[in-house]
Scaffold this motif. Structure first.
Motif, short mmCIF file in Angstrom:
data_model
loop_
_atom_site.label_atom_id
_atom_site.label_comp_id
_atom_site.label_asym_id
_atom_site.label_seq_id
_atom_site.Cartn_x
_atom_site.Cartn_y
_atom_site.Cartn_z
N GLY A 140 0.94 -1.09 -0.09
CA GLY A 140 -0.01 0.01 -0.08
C GLY A 140 0.75 1.21 -0.01
O GLY A 140 0.36 2.33 0.17
N ALA A 141 2.04 1.07 -0.53
CA ALA A 141 2.98 2.32 -0.18
C ALA A 141 2.47 3.43 -1.23
O ALA A 141 2.65 4.43 -0.88
N ALA A 142 2.32 3.21 -2.34
CA ALA A 142 1.55 4.11 -3.38
C ALA A 142 0.45 4.94 -2.96
O ALA A 142 0.57 6.27 -2.94
N GLU A 143 -0.35 4.38 -2.45
CA GLU A 143 -1.61 5.30 -1.97
C GLU A 143 -1.19 5.96 -0.78
O GLU A 143 -1.79 6.96 -0.74
N LEU A 144 -0.36 5.57 -0.02
CA LEU A 144 0.01 6.27 1.30
C LEU A 144 0.99 7.51 0.67
O LEU A 144 0.72 8.53 1.17
N LEU A 145 1.72 7.12 -0.27
CA LEU A 145 2.60 8.34 -0.60
C LEU A 145 1.76 9.20 -1.39
O LEU A 145 2.01 10.69 -1.14
N GLN A 146 0.77 9.01 -2.05
CA GLN A 146 -0.38 10.00 -2.72
C GLN A 146 -0.75 10.77 -1.62
O GLN A 146 -0.58 11.93 -1.85
N LYS A 147 -1.22 10.54 -0.56
CA LYS A 147 -1.76 11.14 0.59
C LYS A 147 -0.76 12.08 1.15
O LYS A 147 -0.94 13.32 1.37
N GLU A 148 0.47 11.50 1.53
CA GLU A 148 1.39 12.20 2.23
C GLU A 148 2.07 13.34 1.35
O GLU A 148 2.53 14.39 1.84
N LEU A 149 2.22 13.05 0.06
CA LEU A 149 2.86 13.86 -0.71
C LEU A 149 2.03 15.20 -0.99
O LEU A 149 2.55 16.01 -0.80
N THR A 150 0.67 14.73 -1.16
CA THR A 150 -0.07 16.01 -1.38
C THR A 150 -0.25 16.93 -0.06
O THR A 150 -0.33 18.14 -0.17
N ARG A 151 -0.33 16.20 0.93
CA ARG A 151 -0.24 17.07 2.16
C ARG A 151 1.00 17.88 2.55
O ARG A 151 1.06 19.13 2.82
N ALA A 152 2.24 17.11 2.06
CA ALA A 152 3.40 17.64 2.38
C ALA A 152 3.77 18.86 1.33
O ALA A 152 4.21 20.05 2.00
#
Length: 272
Positions: free
Chosen positions: A65-77
């Motif tokens: 699930g790394a990609a889905e997590l990155l999408q959320k964290e990258l947008t937030r960051a």
């Protein structure tokens, strides 16, 4: 060396840049653990390795699930600051498990759709050539760095027997550069090499970075000393290569072939 795979669902995928990587806003590791198990790897001395059963190099955690997590964290960051990412600081994003699991590629696909301000990809694997299509989408906001510690295969086998052969790394570096991907050949940690090493790398990368244990292991060489690496030099009668000033001799050798603008030392070669 046989590896045992574990499948983990991480709570986060982007980590704040700190220490040697304080020039980056974040580091990104698609896996925990590394199949290459290099004898000199400083991660062997870090909690991620010392608090685990099994020798470093014998296990790898796959981050599901790394990609889905990155999408959320990258947008937030990106809402808070410029996002610069170092991939990877404590694993190789293109170790053998990536063939099947494709975690690294899935993360790159997220970054193509939602680009960070800069991405630095650090690997010693020829598999990086697979993702040239994605690298090109990031244009000049990426640098792919290929570790080539030496040009002598017998030295490579002595220190990193489970890592990819030098020939394949050189070919991948050449293909990346020919495709137009910004590239770096990273001689880190520098291992004993031949007089021909600078000529061998010439034209295969845009720039080089030279680093050693004393500057690059994050502890002034103490972590490396604790690993007993000096003994591996002694076995070959090459103790003179294990000295704090050795990098200066290598720089002098490279200056005969490379311009000063193309040469970086230690941390400056890893900055965005």
């Amino acid at each position: 060396m046989q590896q045992e795979l574990f499948y983990k669902v991480p709570k986060n995928i982007l980590n704040k840049g700190s220490g040697f990587l304080s020039g980056y806003s974040h580091s990104l590791n698609p896996y925990t653990g590394c199949a290459y198990g290099c004898s000199f790897c400083y991660v062997r001395q870090m909690p991620v390795a010392t608090f685990r059963e099994g020798e470093w190099g014998t296990w790898v955690d796959v981050k599901k699930g790394a990609a889905e997590l990155l999408q959320k964290e990258l947008t937030r960051a990106k809402r808070k600051e410029a996002v610069t990412i170092f991939m990877s600081s404590s694993t190789d994003p293109y170790q053998p498990v990536e063939h099947e699991e494709r975690i690294t590629r899935s993360l790159l696909e997220v970054m193509v759709e939602n680009p960070p301000d800069f991405l630095f990809v650090q690997t010693r694997s020829p598999m990086a050539r697979r993702d040239i299509d994605l690298f090109l989408h990031l244009k000049h906001n990426i640098r792919v760095s290929m570790t080539i510690e030496t040009d002598r295969e017998e030295i490579r086998k002595h220190f990193t027997p489970d890592a990819p052969a030098i020939r394949g790394r050189l070919k991948t570096l050449e293909l990346l550069k020919e495709a137009g991907v910004p590239t770096q050949a990273t001689i880190a940690p520098l291992l004993p090499s031949s007089q021909k090493f600078p000529d061998l790398l010439k034209g295969k990368a845009d720039r080089i970075c030279i680093d050693d244990y004393f500057m690059g292991d994050g502890s002034g060489g103490r972590r490396t000393k604790n690993l007993g690496i000096y003994a591996k030099y002694k076995e070959l009668g090459l103790e003179k290569w294990y000295e704090p000033m050795t990098y200066q001799k290598l720089i002098k050798r490279f200056k005969r072939v490379w311009s000063e603008e193309q040469m970086y030392v230690s941390r400056e070669g890893f900055l965005p």
